[in-house]
Enzyme design. Sequence first.
Site, PDB file in Angstrom:
ATOM      1  N   GLU A  97       0.879  -1.181   0.000  1.00 14.21           N
ATOM      2  CA  GLU A  97       0.000   0.000   0.000  1.00 14.21           C
ATOM      3  C   GLU A  97       0.904   1.215   0.000  1.00 14.21           C
ATOM      4  OE1 GLU A  97      -3.497  -0.593   1.284  1.00 14.21           O
ATOM      5  OE2 GLU A  97      -3.245  -2.553   2.202  1.00 14.21           O
TER       6      GLU A  97
ATOM      7  N   CYS B 186      -2.046   9.255   3.813  1.00 13.74           N
ATOM      8  CA  CYS B 186      -1.983   8.877   2.391  1.00 13.74           C
ATOM      9  C   CYS B 186      -3.242   9.347   1.687  1.00 13.74           C
ATOM     10  CB  CYS B 186      -1.811   7.373   2.255  1.00 13.74           C
ATOM     11  SG  CYS B 186      -3.097   6.477   3.121  1.00 13.74           S
TER      12      CYS B 186
HETATM   13  P1  NAD Z   1       8.574   4.696   4.024  1.00 11.65           P
HETATM   14  O1  NAD Z   1       8.372   4.044   2.696  1.00 11.65           O
HETATM   15  O2  NAD Z   1       9.704   5.600   4.204  1.00 11.65           O
HETATM   16  O3  NAD Z   1       8.708   3.581   5.159  1.00 11.65           O
HETATM   17  C1  NAD Z   1       7.729   2.579   5.351  1.00 11.65           C
HETATM   18  C2  NAD Z   1       8.360   1.386   6.052  1.00 11.65           C
HETATM   19  O4  NAD Z   1       9.327   0.785   5.186  1.00 11.65           O
HETATM   20  C3  NAD Z   1       9.112   1.741   7.327  1.00 11.65           C
HETATM   21  O5  NAD Z   1       8.879   0.726   8.286  1.00 11.65           O
HETATM   22  C4  NAD Z   1      10.572   1.730   6.877  1.00 11.65           C
HETATM   23  O6  NAD Z   1      11.457   1.453   7.911  1.00 11.65           O
HETATM   24  C5  NAD Z   1      10.564   0.604   5.874  1.00 11.65           C
HETATM   25  N1  NAD Z   1      11.642   0.643   4.881  1.00 11.65           N
HETATM   26  C6  NAD Z   1      12.349   1.714   4.454  1.00 11.65           C
HETATM   27  N2  NAD Z   1      13.229   1.339   3.506  1.00 11.65           N
HETATM   28  C7  NAD Z   1      13.072   0.010   3.322  1.00 11.65           C
HETATM   29  C8  NAD Z   1      13.685  -0.945   2.471  1.00 11.65           C
HETATM   30  N3  NAD Z   1      14.614  -0.598   1.597  1.00 11.65           N
HETATM   31  N4  NAD Z   1      13.267  -2.227   2.537  1.00 11.65           N
HETATM   32  C9  NAD Z   1      12.293  -2.601   3.391  1.00 11.65           C
HETATM   33  N5  NAD Z   1      11.679  -1.729   4.231  1.00 11.65           N
HETATM   34  C10 NAD Z   1      12.061  -0.447   4.198  1.00 11.65           C
HETATM   35  O7  NAD Z   1       7.178   5.429   4.355  1.00 11.65           O
HETATM   36  P2  NAD Z   1       6.794   6.284   5.634  1.00 11.65           P
HETATM   37  O8  NAD Z   1       7.476   7.605   5.566  1.00 11.65           O
HETATM   38  O9  NAD Z   1       6.934   5.481   6.865  1.00 11.65           O
HETATM   39  O10 NAD Z   1       5.232   6.487   5.414  1.00 11.65           O
HETATM   40  C11 NAD Z   1       4.677   7.464   4.594  1.00 11.65           C
HETATM   41  C12 NAD Z   1       4.230   6.889   3.273  1.00 11.65           C
HETATM   42  O11 NAD Z   1       3.283   5.844   3.492  1.00 11.65           O
HETATM   43  C13 NAD Z   1       3.507   7.881   2.382  1.00 11.65           C
HETATM   44  O12 NAD Z   1       3.948   7.730   1.060  1.00 11.65           O
HETATM   45  C14 NAD Z   1       2.035   7.476   2.523  1.00 11.65           C
HETATM   46  O13 NAD Z   1       1.228   7.870   1.438  1.00 11.65           O
HETATM   47  C15 NAD Z   1       2.156   6.007   2.635  1.00 11.65           C
HETATM   48  N6  NAD Z   1       0.973   5.414   3.245  1.00 11.65           N
HETATM   49  C16 NAD Z   1       0.125   4.697   2.461  1.00 11.65           C
HETATM   50  C17 NAD Z   1      -1.033   4.156   3.008  1.00 11.65           C
HETATM   51  C18 NAD Z   1      -1.989   3.339   2.187  1.00 11.65           C
HETATM   52  O14 NAD Z   1      -2.859   2.697   2.769  1.00 11.65           O
HETATM   53  N7  NAD Z   1      -1.888   3.320   0.881  1.00 11.65           N
HETATM   54  C19 NAD Z   1      -1.315   4.359   4.364  1.00 11.65           C
HETATM   55  C20 NAD Z   1      -0.407   5.101   5.135  1.00 11.65           C
HETATM   56  C21 NAD Z   1       0.737   5.627   4.564  1.00 11.65           C
END
Ligand code: NAD
Length: 518
Positions: free
Chosen positions: A287, A321
């Site tokens: 997501e 999001c």
């Molecule tokens: P992010 O992508 O920076 O991090 C998300 C998770 O991924 C964290 O736990 C992080 O530690 C982990 N991560 C980072 N790099 C990684 C890698 N290389 N491999 C595996 N895991 C890794 O996102 P964020 O800043 O935590 O959250 C904000 C984002 O989430 C926004 O883009 C928002 O739109 C999205 N979001 C989407 C939904 C949805 O339902 N579609 C809901 C909430 C947030």
Amino acid sequence: MLPPFRNEPLTDFSRPENQAAFQAALDQVKQEIGRTYPLVIGGQRLELQETFPSLNPSQPSQAVAHFANGAASHADQAIEAAAQAFETWKSTPVAVRARFLLDVAAEMRRRKHEFSAVMVLEVGKNRAEADADTAEAIDFLEYYARQMMRLADSSSQLVPFDAEHLGLYYIPLGVGAVIPPWNFPNAITTGMTAAAIVAGNTVVLKPAEQSPWVAYKMCELFWNAGLPAGVLNFVTGPGEVVGGRMVEHPKTRFIAFTGSRAVGTEIYEKASRVQPGQLWLKRSILEMGGKDAIIVDETADLEAAAEGIVTSAFGFQGQKCSACSRAIIVNDVYETVAERVIARTRRLTVGNPVENPAVDLGPVIDQEAFDRIRQYIEIGHGEGELLIGGGSSNPEDGYFVEPTIFGEVAPDARLAQEEIFGPVLALIRARDFDHALEIANGTVYGLTGGVYSNDRLRLERAREEFHVGNLYFNRKITGAQVGVHPFGGFNMSGTDSKAGGPDYLLLFTQAKSVAERL
Ligand code: NAD
């Protein structure tokens, strides 16, 4: 027999007794500030020398908790522990698995304000936003418990065949890597974890670096409820290191990720590579982000539209999001809507939600987000006309950014195309409704969208043509409720799943069909 699912009611903070109860929980949680938390692998607590702090974004000098800085080898250990636990957990009866979720829901409900207070401190939510996050976490537990019991034996749905006795069983997949974001640190973390566990899988949970505290507290509820060792493992550390290894490991069967498009697409690619010794194609439930729009036409209730835009754009500082980051307004009413949106935005307050219970906007999550949002505000000065806001605090005093609106932004401007994830709204002028719809669909994302109109035929066109996973008419576009508004987007917003919907658990299972000749 369980009573039917009902959404958890939100706390009415206009009642003094609720305010007092919340304040008491906040005071209690403040006593816990500064503790150090271990990794938990196969039921064993593993304390590491090296830790990282989880900071209070309203006061970045304050570390609310410290967490073990795990490495790839810890991800390996946790996956192995989860793989071992899977051998017994997979055949634990569904009703028993569901009861763990219901026990956790009951305990989280009893300690609701404690969970919400942690989020006020750890991610800067105001009380109402934190309360809604906890209510959603409880909803996921209650909803998925019921959904799994419904799904478990689906044999009755088969077409009867006289010569054979038939069975259709939704069985678990294996070890899941659960990787949530920080922005709904209780709801999304609980939801993805609960879905995986109730379906009979075992989990390695790696919370976001910004919000491990609330995630740890949620896991404690499962452990204290007696969940067998190794079913839920907790590993903290850098996302790219620990999360990256979890995605790559050959014993990982699926990945449940919510986060940015950049990380989601990287995981998608990495998970598709079959590793030596791997017996399956990994499933990726991803997501991702959005660039969500609200369309307003000339037939709309303009006051309601302005209210919906402001609520959707600036709730939790625009860090949802589903947040409205584009308001697409038809020419005839552009000025009127802009004026009303600005007037409502002017009334919003920005401040420290730990100290001020009534504040509308708290801080943004961290220095990186603060810098990125300020950069977009700079870009906005070149791409549109600043209508309100634009200012920010000294980051040493908290990461506060004013709700900011740019007018006359072109549909293809960066401000209108890229996810900013902060309190920045672009107003876009459309010639007419057709043009507005074309602009709304003109990004790589497809998460949420809204239309304010009183024209039935236009609403029906949008129902068909506005290509988003969650479409709302004449209401705000945030605040999807579990079971009521199954949530998830199209295109670069994700893999088309629907959290909190009747088919979500199918993603965490595989169907086995059994036929026995009579
Ligand atoms: P992010 O992508 O920076 O991090 C998300 C998770 O991924 C964290 O736990 C992080 O530690 C982990 N991560 C980072 N790099 C990684 C890698 N290389 N491999 C595996 N895991 C890794 O996102 P964020 O800043 O935590 O959250 C904000 C984002 O989430 C926004 O883009 C928002 O739109 C999205 N979001 C989407 C939904 C949805 O339902 N579609 C809901 C909430 C947030």
